[in-house]
Design a protein around this motif. Sequence first.
Motif, PDB file in Angstrom:
ATOM      1  N   TYR A 155       0.839  -1.208   0.000  1.00  0.00           N
ATOM      2  CA  TYR A 155       0.000   0.000   0.000  1.00  0.00           C
ATOM      3  C   TYR A 155       0.872   1.255   0.000  1.00  0.00           C
ATOM      4  O   TYR A 155       0.621   2.207  -0.746  1.00  0.00           O
ATOM      5  CB  TYR A 155      -0.905  -0.012   1.235  1.00  0.00           C
ATOM      6  N   ARG A 156       1.910   1.242   0.815  1.00  0.00           N
ATOM      7  CA  ARG A 156       2.810   2.400   0.868  1.00  0.00           C
ATOM      8  C   ARG A 156       3.554   2.558  -0.456  1.00  0.00           C
ATOM      9  O   ARG A 156       3.769   3.683  -0.934  1.00  0.00           O
ATOM     10  CB  ARG A 156       3.798   2.245   2.027  1.00  0.00           C
ATOM     11  N   ALA A 159       1.244   4.225  -2.826  1.00  0.00           N
ATOM     12  CA  ALA A 159       1.132   5.645  -2.506  1.00  0.00           C
ATOM     13  C   ALA A 159       2.341   6.415  -3.016  1.00  0.00           C
ATOM     14  O   ALA A 159       2.218   7.545  -3.525  1.00  0.00           O
ATOM     15  CB  ALA A 159       0.980   5.831  -0.996  1.00  0.00           C
ATOM     16  N   THR A 188      -9.107   6.421  -4.915  1.00  0.00           N
ATOM     17  CA  THR A 188      -9.481   6.079  -3.538  1.00  0.00           C
ATOM     18  C   THR A 188      -8.309   6.294  -2.588  1.00  0.00           C
ATOM     19  O   THR A 188      -8.471   6.823  -1.485  1.00  0.00           O
ATOM     20  CB  THR A 188      -9.932   4.612  -3.455  1.00  0.00           C
ATOM     21  N   LEU A 189      -7.121   5.897  -3.023  1.00  0.00           N
ATOM     22  CA  LEU A 189      -5.939   6.036  -2.181  1.00  0.00           C
ATOM     23  C   LEU A 189      -5.654   7.516  -1.898  1.00  0.00           C
ATOM     24  O   LEU A 189      -5.354   7.883  -0.753  1.00  0.00           O
ATOM     25  CB  LEU A 189      -4.748   5.372  -2.863  1.00  0.00           C
ATOM     26  N   ASP A 192      -8.452   8.904   0.465  1.00  0.00           N
ATOM     27  CA  ASP A 192      -8.266   8.470   1.853  1.00  0.00           C
ATOM     28  C   ASP A 192      -7.094   9.186   2.514  1.00  0.00           C
ATOM     29  O   ASP A 192      -7.100   9.441   3.722  1.00  0.00           O
ATOM     30  CB  ASP A 192      -8.053   6.959   1.903  1.00  0.00           C
ATOM     31  N   ASN A 193      -6.045   9.446   1.732  1.00  0.00           N
ATOM     32  CA  ASN A 193      -4.904  10.244   2.186  1.00  0.00           C
ATOM     33  C   ASN A 193      -4.356   9.755   3.531  1.00  0.00           C
ATOM     34  O   ASN A 193      -4.156  10.528   4.469  1.00  0.00           O
ATOM     35  CB  ASN A 193      -5.301  11.725   2.277  1.00  0.00           C
ATOM     36  N   HIS A 194      -4.105   8.479   3.591  1.00  0.00           N
ATOM     37  CA  HIS A 194      -3.658   7.850   4.835  1.00  0.00           C
ATOM     38  C   HIS A 194      -2.362   8.451   5.371  1.00  0.00           C
ATOM     39  O   HIS A 194      -2.170   8.565   6.588  1.00  0.00           O
ATOM     40  CB  HIS A 194      -3.476   6.344   4.584  1.00  0.00           C
ATOM     41  N   TYR A 195      -1.465   8.846   4.496  1.00  0.00           N
ATOM     42  CA  TYR A 195      -0.164   9.381   4.916  1.00  0.00           C
ATOM     43  C   TYR A 195      -0.115  10.913   4.919  1.00  0.00           C
ATOM     44  O   TYR A 195       0.936  11.491   5.177  1.00  0.00           O
ATOM     45  CB  TYR A 195       0.938   8.843   3.992  1.00  0.00           C
ATOM     46  N   ASP A 196      -1.259  11.550   4.583  1.00  0.00           N
ATOM     47  CA  ASP A 196      -1.321  13.014   4.520  1.00  0.00           C
ATOM     48  C   ASP A 196      -0.369  13.577   3.461  1.00  0.00           C
ATOM     49  O   ASP A 196       0.257  14.622   3.652  1.00  0.00           O
ATOM     50  CB  ASP A 196      -1.006  13.618   5.894  1.00  0.00           C
ATOM     51  N   TRP A 197      -0.272  12.873   2.340  1.00  0.00           N
ATOM     52  CA  TRP A 197       0.616  13.290   1.262  1.00  0.00           C
ATOM     53  C   TRP A 197      -0.107  14.077   0.166  1.00  0.00           C
ATOM     54  O   TRP A 197       0.542  14.818  -0.571  1.00  0.00           O
ATOM     55  CB  TRP A 197       1.247  12.056   0.595  1.00  0.00           C
TER      56      TRP A 197
END
Length: 225
Positions: A155-156, A159, A188-189, A192-197
Amino acid sequence: MSNARETDLYPPVKTFLEAQGYVVKSEVGAADVVAVRGGEAPVVVELKLGFSLALFHQCLERMKLTDDVYLAVVRQNGKRFAKSVKANTTLARRLGLGLMTVRLADGLVEVHCDPGPYAPRKNAKRKAQLLREFARRQGDPNEGGQTRAGLVTAYRQDALKIAVYLFEAGASKGADVARETGVAKATTLMRDNHYDWFEKVEKGVYGLGPAGAQAVTAAARVLGA
């Protein structure tokens, strides 16, 4: 517990086994407790104040005498001990050992598992997740044995592919990012912005934020380049 002795476990264990029709004697040969019932195989119990690798080694040694070997430890209060019992019960089952705990306050003996062959059921879902992650991950960016912090997952890596693309191409539509990077769920990735990038520029269009620009510097290692 601080003043408890291993000998304090013997009376409750002896009473427990005698209630099941065993004749029980202590310190027979190398064994802490030996119980015999008719012509059955003897039962051996090793007494300790707590769990240890040495205790398991000791019980495995006793299995040279009989298949019916238990380890018995003092029962404690709290979630930490409950978690320890659960983990050590699993280990005991894998080794074919039995496990019992003894509450010294009232002599309660609880058997958590009995000796015998054990074949754990395989978890098909977890196996599929493991193989899927293995297949998706590019290269081998992690070091075996490292902590979960900073672990590079598929996943990373996806991203970072997106971050690299946006760094070079600028703000782009999600469909274009997906097509150019090969990350099917790019929109979607980014959303969602899981890493705030990532930053949403307008509907369906995303750009790269400051944190994402910094992450790009690590892309070569993480993407297995």
